[in-house]
Design a protein around this motif. Sequence first.
Motif, PDB file in Angstrom:
ATOM      1  N   SER A 131     -33.401 -41.333 -41.396  1.00 23.11           N
ATOM      2  CA  SER A 131     -32.151 -41.714 -40.738  1.00 23.11           C
ATOM      3  C   SER A 131     -31.969 -40.912 -39.462  1.00 23.11           C
ATOM      4  CB  SER A 131     -30.967 -41.464 -41.676  1.00 23.11           C
ATOM      5  OG  SER A 131     -29.741 -41.607 -40.974  1.00 23.11           O
ATOM      6  N   ALA A 132     -31.755 -41.610 -38.352  1.00 15.11           N
ATOM      7  CA  ALA A 132     -31.576 -40.927 -37.078  1.00 15.11           C
ATOM      8  C   ALA A 132     -30.216 -40.250 -36.981  1.00 15.11           C
ATOM      9  CB  ALA A 132     -31.735 -41.924 -35.930  1.00 15.11           C
ATOM     10  N   LEU A 133     -29.231 -40.746 -37.735  1.00 20.20           N
ATOM     11  CA  LEU A 133     -27.871 -40.235 -37.624  1.00 20.20           C
ATOM     12  C   LEU A 133     -27.532 -39.176 -38.667  1.00 20.20           C
ATOM     13  CD1 LEU A 133     -25.898 -43.516 -36.878  1.00 20.20           C
ATOM     14  CD2 LEU A 133     -26.765 -41.840 -35.254  1.00 20.20           C
ATOM     15  N   THR A 134     -28.047 -39.329 -39.871  1.00 17.93           N
ATOM     16  CA  THR A 134     -27.638 -38.426 -40.945  1.00 17.93           C
ATOM     17  C   THR A 134     -28.682 -37.374 -41.314  1.00 17.93           C
ATOM     18  OG1 THR A 134     -28.389 -40.015 -42.624  1.00 17.93           O
ATOM     19  CG2 THR A 134     -26.091 -40.130 -41.948  1.00 17.93           C
ATOM     20  N   SER A 135     -29.940 -37.563 -40.940  1.00 20.42           N
ATOM     21  CA  SER A 135     -30.944 -36.544 -41.236  1.00 20.42           C
ATOM     22  C   SER A 135     -30.832 -35.407 -40.221  1.00 20.42           C
ATOM     23  CB  SER A 135     -32.357 -37.126 -41.207  1.00 20.42           C
ATOM     24  OG  SER A 135     -32.742 -37.460 -39.895  1.00 20.42           O
ATOM     25  N   ALA A 136     -31.150 -34.196 -40.651  1.00 25.65           N
ATOM     26  CA  ALA A 136     -31.122 -33.055 -39.736  1.00 25.65           C
ATOM     27  C   ALA A 136     -32.119 -33.260 -38.605  1.00 25.65           C
ATOM     28  CB  ALA A 136     -31.421 -31.767 -40.506  1.00 25.65           C
ATOM     29  N   SER A 137     -33.286 -33.812 -38.923  1.00 24.11           N
ATOM     30  CA  SER A 137     -34.299 -34.077 -37.892  1.00 24.11           C
ATOM     31  C   SER A 137     -33.777 -35.054 -36.851  1.00 24.11           C
ATOM     32  CB  SER A 137     -35.561 -34.653 -38.534  1.00 24.11           C
ATOM     33  OG  SER A 137     -36.134 -33.751 -39.441  1.00 24.11           O
ATOM     34  N   GLY A 138     -33.160 -36.136 -37.311  1.00 25.34           N
ATOM     35  CA  GLY A 138     -32.637 -37.135 -36.395  1.00 25.34           C
ATOM     36  C   GLY A 138     -31.568 -36.578 -35.476  1.00 25.34           C
ATOM     37  N   VAL A 153     -29.099 -46.215 -30.712  1.00 20.95           N
ATOM     38  CA  VAL A 153     -29.344 -45.868 -32.112  1.00 20.95           C
ATOM     39  C   VAL A 153     -28.097 -46.131 -32.952  1.00 20.95           C
ATOM     40  CG1 VAL A 153     -29.815 -43.961 -33.693  1.00 20.95           C
ATOM     41  CG2 VAL A 153     -31.122 -44.174 -31.581  1.00 20.95           C
ATOM     42  N   LEU A 154     -26.950 -45.741 -32.441  1.00 22.71           N
ATOM     43  CA  LEU A 154     -25.701 -45.948 -33.177  1.00 22.71           C
ATOM     44  C   LEU A 154     -25.412 -47.434 -33.354  1.00 22.71           C
ATOM     45  CD1 LEU A 154     -23.216 -44.641 -34.489  1.00 22.71           C
ATOM     46  CD2 LEU A 154     -22.104 -44.666 -32.236  1.00 22.71           C
ATOM     47  N   ALA A 155     -25.677 -48.230 -32.314  1.00 24.18           N
ATOM     48  CA  ALA A 155     -25.420 -49.665 -32.375  1.00 24.18           C
ATOM     49  C   ALA A 155     -26.352 -50.373 -33.342  1.00 24.18           C
ATOM     50  CB  ALA A 155     -25.541 -50.279 -30.988  1.00 24.18           C
ATOM     51  N   ALA A 156     -27.530 -49.807 -33.564  1.00 23.06           N
ATOM     52  CA  ALA A 156     -28.530 -50.463 -34.415  1.00 23.06           C
ATOM     53  C   ALA A 156     -28.368 -50.140 -35.897  1.00 23.06           C
ATOM     54  CB  ALA A 156     -29.934 -50.058 -33.968  1.00 23.06           C
ATOM     55  N   LEU A 161     -20.107 -43.894 -38.781  1.00 19.64           N
ATOM     56  CA  LEU A 161     -19.879 -42.800 -37.851  1.00 19.64           C
ATOM     57  C   LEU A 161     -19.382 -43.331 -36.513  1.00 19.64           C
ATOM     58  CD1 LEU A 161     -20.346 -39.712 -38.092  1.00 19.64           C
ATOM     59  CD2 LEU A 161     -22.515 -40.059 -36.900  1.00 19.64           C
ATOM     60  N   THR A 162     -18.311 -42.740 -35.986  1.00 23.52           N
ATOM     61  CA  THR A 162     -17.777 -43.169 -34.692  1.00 23.52           C
ATOM     62  C   THR A 162     -18.473 -42.403 -33.569  1.00 23.52           C
ATOM     63  OG1 THR A 162     -16.022 -41.494 -34.637  1.00 23.52           O
ATOM     64  CG2 THR A 162     -15.546 -43.580 -35.777  1.00 23.52           C
ATOM     65  N   TRP A 163     -18.348 -42.953 -32.362  1.00 27.02           N
ATOM     66  CA  TRP A 163     -18.986 -42.327 -31.206  1.00 27.02           C
ATOM     67  C   TRP A 163     -18.457 -40.914 -30.974  1.00 27.02           C
ATOM     68  CZ3 TRP A 163     -22.974 -42.346 -28.118  1.00 27.02           C
ATOM     69  CH2 TRP A 163     -22.901 -41.659 -26.910  1.00 27.02           C
ATOM     70  N   ASP A 164     -17.157 -40.724 -31.038  1.00 25.71           N
ATOM     71  CA  ASP A 164     -16.571 -39.409 -30.768  1.00 25.71           C
ATOM     72  C   ASP A 164     -17.045 -38.370 -31.779  1.00 25.71           C
ATOM     73  OD1 ASP A 164     -15.216 -40.397 -28.593  1.00 25.71           O
ATOM     74  OD2 ASP A 164     -13.342 -40.742 -29.675  1.00 25.71           O
ATOM     75  N   ILE A 165     -17.104 -38.757 -33.037  1.00 26.03           N
ATOM     76  CA  ILE A 165     -17.558 -37.816 -34.072  1.00 26.03           C
ATOM     77  C   ILE A 165     -19.030 -37.481 -33.870  1.00 26.03           C
ATOM     78  CG2 ILE A 165     -17.983 -37.539 -36.544  1.00 26.03           C
ATOM     79  CD1 ILE A 165     -15.504 -39.189 -37.062  1.00 26.03           C
ATOM     80  N   LEU A 166     -19.824 -38.486 -33.515  1.00 23.89           N
ATOM     81  CA  LEU A 166     -21.250 -38.264 -33.303  1.00 23.89           C
ATOM     82  C   LEU A 166     -21.491 -37.335 -32.120  1.00 23.89           C
ATOM     83  CD1 LEU A 166     -24.190 -38.852 -33.949  1.00 23.89           C
ATOM     84  CD2 LEU A 166     -24.031 -40.907 -32.526  1.00 23.89           C
ATOM     85  N   VAL A 167     -20.772 -37.551 -31.034  1.00 25.99           N
ATOM     86  CA  VAL A 167     -20.921 -36.700 -29.854  1.00 25.99           C
ATOM     87  C   VAL A 167     -20.571 -35.251 -30.187  1.00 25.99           C
ATOM     88  CG1 VAL A 167     -19.963 -36.167 -27.582  1.00 25.99           C
ATOM     89  CG2 VAL A 167     -20.581 -38.517 -28.159  1.00 25.99           C
ATOM     90  N   GLU A 168     -19.490 -35.067 -30.917  1.00 24.60           N
ATOM     91  CA  GLU A 168     -19.098 -33.701 -31.311  1.00 24.60           C
ATOM     92  C   GLU A 168     -20.180 -33.044 -32.172  1.00 24.60           C
ATOM     93  OE1 GLU A 168     -15.438 -31.394 -33.677  1.00 24.60           O
ATOM     94  OE2 GLU A 168     -15.382 -33.562 -33.330  1.00 24.60           O
ATOM     95  N   LEU A 169     -20.731 -33.820 -33.089  1.00 26.69           N
ATOM     96  CA  LEU A 169     -21.786 -33.307 -33.967  1.00 26.69           C
ATOM     97  C   LEU A 169     -23.025 -32.913 -33.168  1.00 26.69           C
ATOM     98  CD1 LEU A 169     -22.990 -32.838 -36.802  1.00 26.69           C
ATOM     99  CD2 LEU A 169     -23.601 -35.262 -36.831  1.00 26.69           C
TER     100      LEU A 169
END
Length: 279
Positions: A131-138, A153-156, A161-169
């Motif tokens: 997973s590109a979003l939830t794995s530490a590697s991703g 990646v987020l769109a696919a 997960l929202t964009w703002d939360i992902l950016v903060e992460l």
Amino acid sequence: MLGTFEKARAILDLYTTERPEWGVSEVARQLGMPTSSAHILLASLAELGVLHRTVAGRYRLGFKLLALSQVLLANTPWREVAQEEMNRLGRALGETLHLAALDGNQVVLVAGVPGHLPGSVRLPRVGTVLSALTSASGQVLLAHRPREVVEAVLAATEDPLTWDILVELLEQVCTGGYAREIGKLALGHSSLAAPVRNHNGEVIAALACSVPSDRFRDREGHLRAALVQACTQISLRLGYHPELSGKGLLVWSSVEGRDKLYPAARRSGARRRPKSQTP
């Protein structure tokens, strides 16, 4: 033509360890295409050797892919360097390690070292998509990619997960120098990952350590320090050096089968510009 390639890619993406074989009607139903179209695509891929048609009329991956994978691995010099350092780290930590790279919108496992401590996390096979979003590697890989790549990646994915939360992460990953994943992908497993940089300072891979959660908390600090140090060592062996990263690009050149770093050719009169280190 592009549509044909996209459909062929969609067919290849259906193949997993759990589903190594597909029939024409199954492919058509899964991808929402006419059976005739699925048949033509599968037959064409079989003619190329990418797929193999069984006597029962079903399709499996062809050995052409295995041959191509060997070419890819043989011409990825940084993977061999990383594997050597991973072997050393694996012996020292006893935990499961893997190396992952970003391929399009997917994070693919390209090397690994199994853990030897009791209850170690099972090592996925090389080629496994993470997973590109939830794995530490991703998260490590995405944290060092341009905005448009992260958006794609987020769109696919269907991740909530929202964009703002992902950016903060991802900003936290850039600032901290590592990513941390606690039991999101597999219950009872936790992971840490850090970036591997090439000679030009680009993050080309992520090295991760996966640990059973029941001993993760007690070992986290030690594991993180050892993991970051290993990534630094790999990066230095690949030619990366923070103090020199702004003094011009280096390129890999292969001479008589040996890969070596050389300064990139510069245009006459070109001014040297320091490379931005902004994530």
